[in-house]
Design a protein around this motif. Structure first.
Motif, mmCIF file in Angstrom:
data_model
loop_
_atom_site.group_PDB
_atom_site.id
_atom_site.type_symbol
_atom_site.label_atom_id
_atom_site.label_comp_id
_atom_site.label_asym_id
_atom_site.label_seq_id
_atom_site.Cartn_x
_atom_site.Cartn_y
_atom_site.Cartn_z
ATOM 1 N N ASP A 279 10.348 2.888 8.494
ATOM 2 C CA ASP A 279 9.086 3.338 9.082
ATOM 3 C C ASP A 279 7.976 3.235 8.042
ATOM 4 O O ASP A 279 7.908 4.060 7.125
ATOM 5 N N PRO A 280 7.086 2.234 8.131
ATOM 6 C CA PRO A 280 6.018 2.091 7.130
ATOM 7 C C PRO A 280 5.084 3.294 7.075
ATOM 8 O O PRO A 280 4.379 3.472 6.082
ATOM 9 N N LEU A 281 5.023 4.100 8.125
ATOM 10 C CA LEU A 281 4.169 5.286 8.065
ATOM 11 C C LEU A 281 4.649 6.270 7.004
ATOM 12 O O LEU A 281 3.901 7.162 6.607
ATOM 13 N N ASP A 282 5.894 6.119 6.548
ATOM 14 C CA ASP A 282 6.405 6.986 5.493
ATOM 15 C C ASP A 282 5.960 6.535 4.104
ATOM 16 O O ASP A 282 6.268 7.193 3.114
ATOM 17 N N ASP A 283 5.258 5.420 4.018
ATOM 18 C CA ASP A 283 4.808 4.865 2.746
ATOM 19 C C ASP A 283 3.283 4.940 2.689
ATOM 20 O O ASP A 283 2.596 4.012 3.105
ATOM 21 N N PRO A 284 2.730 6.063 2.193
ATOM 22 C CA PRO A 284 1.261 6.228 2.214
ATOM 23 C C PRO A 284 0.518 5.117 1.490
ATOM 24 O O PRO A 284 -0.539 4.678 1.942
ATOM 25 N N GLU A 285 1.058 4.637 0.361
ATOM 26 C CA GLU A 285 0.345 3.596 -0.380
ATOM 27 C C GLU A 285 0.239 2.315 0.443
ATOM 28 O O GLU A 285 -0.822 1.689 0.515
ATOM 29 N N MET A 286 1.338 1.930 1.093
ATOM 30 C CA MET A 286 1.293 0.736 1.924
ATOM 31 C C MET A 286 0.367 0.926 3.118
ATOM 32 O O MET A 286 -0.391 0.031 3.490
ATOM 33 N N LEU A 287 0.399 2.123 3.704
ATOM 34 C CA LEU A 287 -0.454 2.397 4.856
ATOM 35 C C LEU A 287 -1.924 2.335 4.470
ATOM 36 O O LEU A 287 -2.751 1.811 5.220
ATOM 37 N N ARG A 288 -2.275 2.827 3.293
ATOM 38 C CA ARG A 288 -3.669 2.755 2.836
ATOM 39 C C ARG A 288 -4.122 1.307 2.701
ATOM 40 O O ARG A 288 -5.260 0.959 3.020
ATOM 41 N N GLU A 289 -3.225 0.453 2.194
ATOM 42 C CA GLU A 289 -3.583 -0.947 2.005
ATOM 43 C C GLU A 289 -3.802 -1.652 3.346
ATOM 44 O O GLU A 289 -4.658 -2.513 3.476
ATOM 45 N N VAL A 290 -3.008 -1.279 4.345
ATOM 46 C CA VAL A 290 -3.081 -1.960 5.634
ATOM 47 C C VAL A 290 -4.186 -1.389 6.511
ATOM 48 O O VAL A 290 -4.937 -2.123 7.153
ATOM 49 N N ALA A 291 -4.302 -0.064 6.545
ATOM 50 C CA ALA A 291 -5.244 0.578 7.473
ATOM 51 C C ALA A 291 -5.638 1.949 6.934
ATOM 52 O O ALA A 291 -5.007 2.951 7.254
ATOM 53 N N VAL A 292 -6.695 1.992 6.110
ATOM 54 C CA VAL A 292 -7.079 3.255 5.495
ATOM 55 C C VAL A 292 -7.557 4.254 6.536
ATOM 56 O O VAL A 292 -7.360 5.469 6.384
ATOM 57 N N ASP A 293 -8.166 3.778 7.629
ATOM 58 C CA ASP A 293 -8.602 4.694 8.679
ATOM 59 C C ASP A 293 -7.406 5.378 9.342
ATOM 60 O O ASP A 293 -7.471 6.556 9.698
#
Length: 394
Positions: A279-293
């Motif tokens: 679940d990529p939502l568990d990876d805050p750093e990756m999520l910020r890179e993909v969709a900071v909003d």
């Protein structure tokens, strides 16, 4: 409750104005009742609700008189030198943002405090726990008025410090109470995320990350004098300086965030169904890179406590917010293609657990901020951090 006159300055770069002279001191510290009135008034002000998480805001002359006197602080430090165990001097440079370094050496604790702050800012962490007789009542009053986790740092800065703190962001919602002297504050709009997609928007300007103020739109430029109050939303860069006078101020941080398990993402984790894939939502750093909003959306606080309470039933508010967030098109739909959305019953059960957890956090903070524990400050602080960690990790 007595309502004091206030001047609101919000979302405008006003120019640096000299503070008005403060009144002569009549007491060593504000009473707990004065703090209670202050925080209840502040939480009820429409200016704060309008600015919440959106813009900085200044309220002039509304803080309790004698919020904290330097003589009282130095006497408490000398009485218990372990109060400086978590203290640090703020350092920075051309290639480094905010960095905490050790205080200057001196035989007497109060001399260490004064010497270290002569040409920089010194911060004393966990002020409500380290100084419960001086500041515990202020923290308990803030906690009761907002019903959110509250932390407190004390800042002492000498005069003529051109960069007391470099531009940086914080995760918590910040309320500054100026106790003595004056300090210039500049608050900027959040930097454009794509310029540094991997950076935590709530920890910019710290460590190896440096924010250049020349490229940050200024929203507010003001000098705080004694009894002035400033609100800075989480994620908004701010920088400080002193001119012809030293400064003593308190920074209260309200943190209804993922760090304390009180965000929409905390609810998502508590309610989610079986995970069949990563679940990529568990990876805050990756999520910020993909969709900071999307990252900011899930890091938003839940409607817990008096100040953030939603008109809906808490369970229903949680169900509505989480369903809406998970239904967004774009990265979310891709992330969750092979994941089970939580059921309404699972969301309701998770909402109950988060609400119980929220109450336990507030109870622990009330305990830690109460006077009467005779242990050294360092032991009280360590115990408090361990207890909070146990609650968050449970």
């Amino acid at each position: 409750m007595r309502f004091l006159a206030a001047l609101l300055a919000c979302s405008v770069c006003t120019g640096w104005q000299s503070p008005q002279p403060s009144r002569k001191r009549t007491a060593l510290r504000a009473t707990d009742a004065a703090w209670q009135d202050f925080w209840e008034d502040l939480a009820a002000r429409p200016e704060i609700r309008d600015a919440w998480r959106r813009a900085p805001c200044v309220l002039k002359g509304i803080a309790p008189a004698d919020a904290l006197a330097l003589d009282a602080l130095t006497a408490a430090v000398d009485a218990d030198p372990s109060t400086l165990d978590d203290a640090a001097r703020v350092a920075h440079g051309a290639t480094r943002g905010w960095t905490n370094v050790a205080l200057d050496d001196a035989a007497r604790p109060s001399r260490r405090l004064r010497a270290s702050s002569s040409s920089a800012s010194v911060l004393l962490n966990h002020g409500g726990v380290a100084f419960p007789s001086l500041l515990g009542g202020a923290c308990r009053a803030a906690l009761d008025a907002f019903e959110q986790p509250v932390g407190l740092n004390v800042y002492l800065t000498g005069d003529q410090v051109a960069k007391a703190a470099p531009a940086h962001t914080d995760r918590q919602e910040v309320f500054v109470v100026q106790c003595a002297g004056a300090k210039r504050w500049r608050v900027f709009a959040p930097p454009h995320p794509p310029l540094e997609p991997g950076a935590d928007p709530f920890a910019r300007g710290k460590g190896t990350d440096v924010l250049d103020e020349r490229y940050l739109p200024c929203m507010l430029d003001v000098a705080l004098g004694a009894r002035d109050v400033l609100y800075v939303p989480a994620g908004f860069p701010h920088a400080t300086a002193t001119a012809n006078t030293s400064s003593l101020h308190l920074t209260f941080g309200l943190a209804p965030t993922s760090n304390f398990g009180l965000s929409l993402d905390s609810l998502r984790i508590a309610a989610r169904g079986r995970r069949t894939v990563y679940d990529p939502l568990d990876d805050p750093e990756m999520l910020r890179e993909v969709a900071v909003d999307t990252f900011r959306l899930f890091d938003a606080p839940l409607p817990l406590g008096r100040f953030l309470k939603d008109e809906d039933d808490f369970r229903e508010a949680c169900r509505r917010r989480l369903r809406a967030a998970l239904a967004l098109e774009g990265p979310i739909s891709q992330f969750r293609a092979n994941l089970e959305d939580p059921s309404d019953d699972a969301i309701a059960a998770a909402a109950d657990r988060v609400r119980t957890h929220h109450a336990a956090l507030l109870d622990e903070m009330r305990r830690a901020y109460a006077p009467g524990d005779a242990r050294p400050a360092s032991a009280r602080v360590a115990d408090h951090i361990d207890r909070l960690g146990g609650l968050v990790d449970a």
